[in-house]
Design a protein around this motif. Structure first.
Motif, PDB file in Angstrom:
ATOM      1  N   LEU A 120      37.815  35.777  39.594  1.00  0.00           N
ATOM      2  CA  LEU A 120      38.806  36.992  39.611  1.00  0.00           C
ATOM      3  C   LEU A 120      40.153  35.807  39.858  1.00  0.00           C
ATOM      4  O   LEU A 120      40.195  34.572  40.902  1.00  0.00           O
ATOM      5  CB  LEU A 120      38.701  37.642  40.986  1.00  0.00           C
ATOM      6  N   ASP A 121      40.902  35.877  39.078  1.00  0.00           N
ATOM      7  CA  ASP A 121      42.216  34.987  39.926  1.00  0.00           C
ATOM      8  C   ASP A 121      43.486  36.292  39.464  1.00  0.00           C
ATOM      9  O   ASP A 121      43.195  37.775  38.954  1.00  0.00           O
ATOM     10  CB  ASP A 121      42.875  33.914  38.337  1.00  0.00           C
ATOM     11  N   GLU A 122      44.784  35.727  40.352  1.00  0.00           N
ATOM     12  CA  GLU A 122      45.549  37.303  39.804  1.00  0.00           C
ATOM     13  C   GLU A 122      47.164  36.588  39.884  1.00  0.00           C
ATOM     14  O   GLU A 122      47.045  35.037  40.084  1.00  0.00           O
ATOM     15  CB  GLU A 122      46.014  37.440  41.603  1.00  0.00           C
ATOM     16  N   ARG A 134      48.700  39.823  50.129  1.00  0.00           N
ATOM     17  CA  ARG A 134      48.645  41.063  50.108  1.00  0.00           C
ATOM     18  C   ARG A 134      48.731  41.971  51.272  1.00  0.00           C
ATOM     19  O   ARG A 134      50.123  42.322  52.158  1.00  0.00           O
ATOM     20  CB  ARG A 134      47.188  41.416  49.752  1.00  0.00           C
ATOM     21  N   HIS A 146      43.646  31.484  42.440  1.00  0.00           N
ATOM     22  CA  HIS A 146      42.072  32.360  42.479  1.00  0.00           C
ATOM     23  C   HIS A 146      42.312  33.059  43.436  1.00  0.00           C
ATOM     24  O   HIS A 146      42.933  33.710  44.687  1.00  0.00           O
ATOM     25  CB  HIS A 146      41.177  31.179  43.021  1.00  0.00           C
ATOM     26  N   TYR A 147      41.650  34.619  43.167  1.00  0.00           N
ATOM     27  CA  TYR A 147      41.300  36.215  44.230  1.00  0.00           C
ATOM     28  C   TYR A 147      41.017  35.540  45.475  1.00  0.00           C
ATOM     29  O   TYR A 147      39.516  36.452  45.495  1.00  0.00           O
ATOM     30  CB  TYR A 147      41.016  37.595  42.939  1.00  0.00           C
ATOM     31  N   ASN A 148      41.179  34.907  46.394  1.00  0.00           N
ATOM     32  CA  ASN A 148      40.597  34.691  47.698  1.00  0.00           C
ATOM     33  C   ASN A 148      41.257  34.064  48.318  1.00  0.00           C
ATOM     34  O   ASN A 148      40.655  33.428  49.940  1.00  0.00           O
ATOM     35  CB  ASN A 148      39.405  33.823  47.325  1.00  0.00           C
ATOM     36  N   SER A 199      44.253  37.123  50.975  1.00  0.00           N
ATOM     37  CA  SER A 199      44.485  38.331  51.246  1.00  0.00           C
ATOM     38  C   SER A 199      46.191  37.464  52.047  1.00  0.00           C
ATOM     39  O   SER A 199      46.722  38.962  52.463  1.00  0.00           O
ATOM     40  CB  SER A 199      44.229  39.185  52.275  1.00  0.00           C
ATOM     41  N   THR A 256      43.834  44.942  45.147  1.00  0.00           N
ATOM     42  CA  THR A 256      42.499  44.903  44.836  1.00  0.00           C
ATOM     43  C   THR A 256      42.630  44.746  43.797  1.00  0.00           C
ATOM     44  O   THR A 256      42.610  45.379  42.539  1.00  0.00           O
ATOM     45  CB  THR A 256      41.539  46.095  45.879  1.00  0.00           C
ATOM     46  N   LYS A 257      40.738  44.173  43.382  1.00  0.00           N
ATOM     47  CA  LYS A 257      40.763  44.349  42.071  1.00  0.00           C
ATOM     48  C   LYS A 257      38.883  43.676  41.539  1.00  0.00           C
ATOM     49  O   LYS A 257      38.397  43.127  42.785  1.00  0.00           O
ATOM     50  CB  LYS A 257      41.421  42.840  40.948  1.00  0.00           C
TER      51      LYS A 257
END
Length: 156
Positions: free
Chosen positions: A131-133, A76, A69-71, A73, A122-123
């Motif tokens: 959102l996932d990555e 990054r 899940h895109y949650n 950092s 970022t997305k």
């Protein structure tokens, strides 16, 4: 003829994933999936008296991929630190698969010295439910800390 019981299939979501970065330990509960593989490198060996060549294992390479899940950092920040300092950051991943309904017990694997190949900065997606990555990585070493038990009837 003995067959596997359906209950002994491991539930895909019954796992734990931890990431160790330096002295910090993170429960990577936002992981959706992770897969790590070992690929053996081999050399072809010509053998006198044979029409075909043999194959000799000469090493291995560890690679992996994950979706989460895109949650967070964390990754990054690793990339930003590398950009800023040129110092790459390595980390360990510990994965345990355990389905209490199965008779095989649990398996725990530690992937050592993992290194991300890159990552999303970022997305957004106005049409998505969440959102996932994806993240691809390599690893330098591994340990199998716990192994699944053999199912009855496997060893004959």
């Amino acid at each position: 003829m003995q067959t596997m019981n359906a209950k002994d299939a491991i539930s895909a979501s019954m796992a734990e994933c931890y990431i160790f970065i330096g002295d910090d330990r993170y429960n990577f509960m936002q992981a959706i999936n992770l897969e790590a593989s070992v690929e053996k490198t081999k050399s072809e060996v010509p053998i006198l008296g044979r029409t075909g060549k043999g194959n000799k294992s000469t090493g291995w390479k560890g690679t992996g991929s994950a979706t989460f899940h895109y949650n967070t950092s964390i990754f990054r920040e690793m990339l930003a630190n590398y950009k800023k300092t040129g110092q790459d950051l390595y980390f360990d991943i510990l994965v345990t698969n355990e389905d209490a309904g199965s008779g095989v017990g649990r398996q725990t694997v530690l992937l050592k010295d993992c290194n991300v190949d890159g990552g999303i900065l970022t997305k957004f997606d106005a049409d998505a439910e969440y959102l996932d990555e994806d993240m691809d990585f390599t690893f330098e070493d591994f340990e199998i800390r716990e192994s699944f038990s053999q199912l009855p009837g496997m060893k004959i």
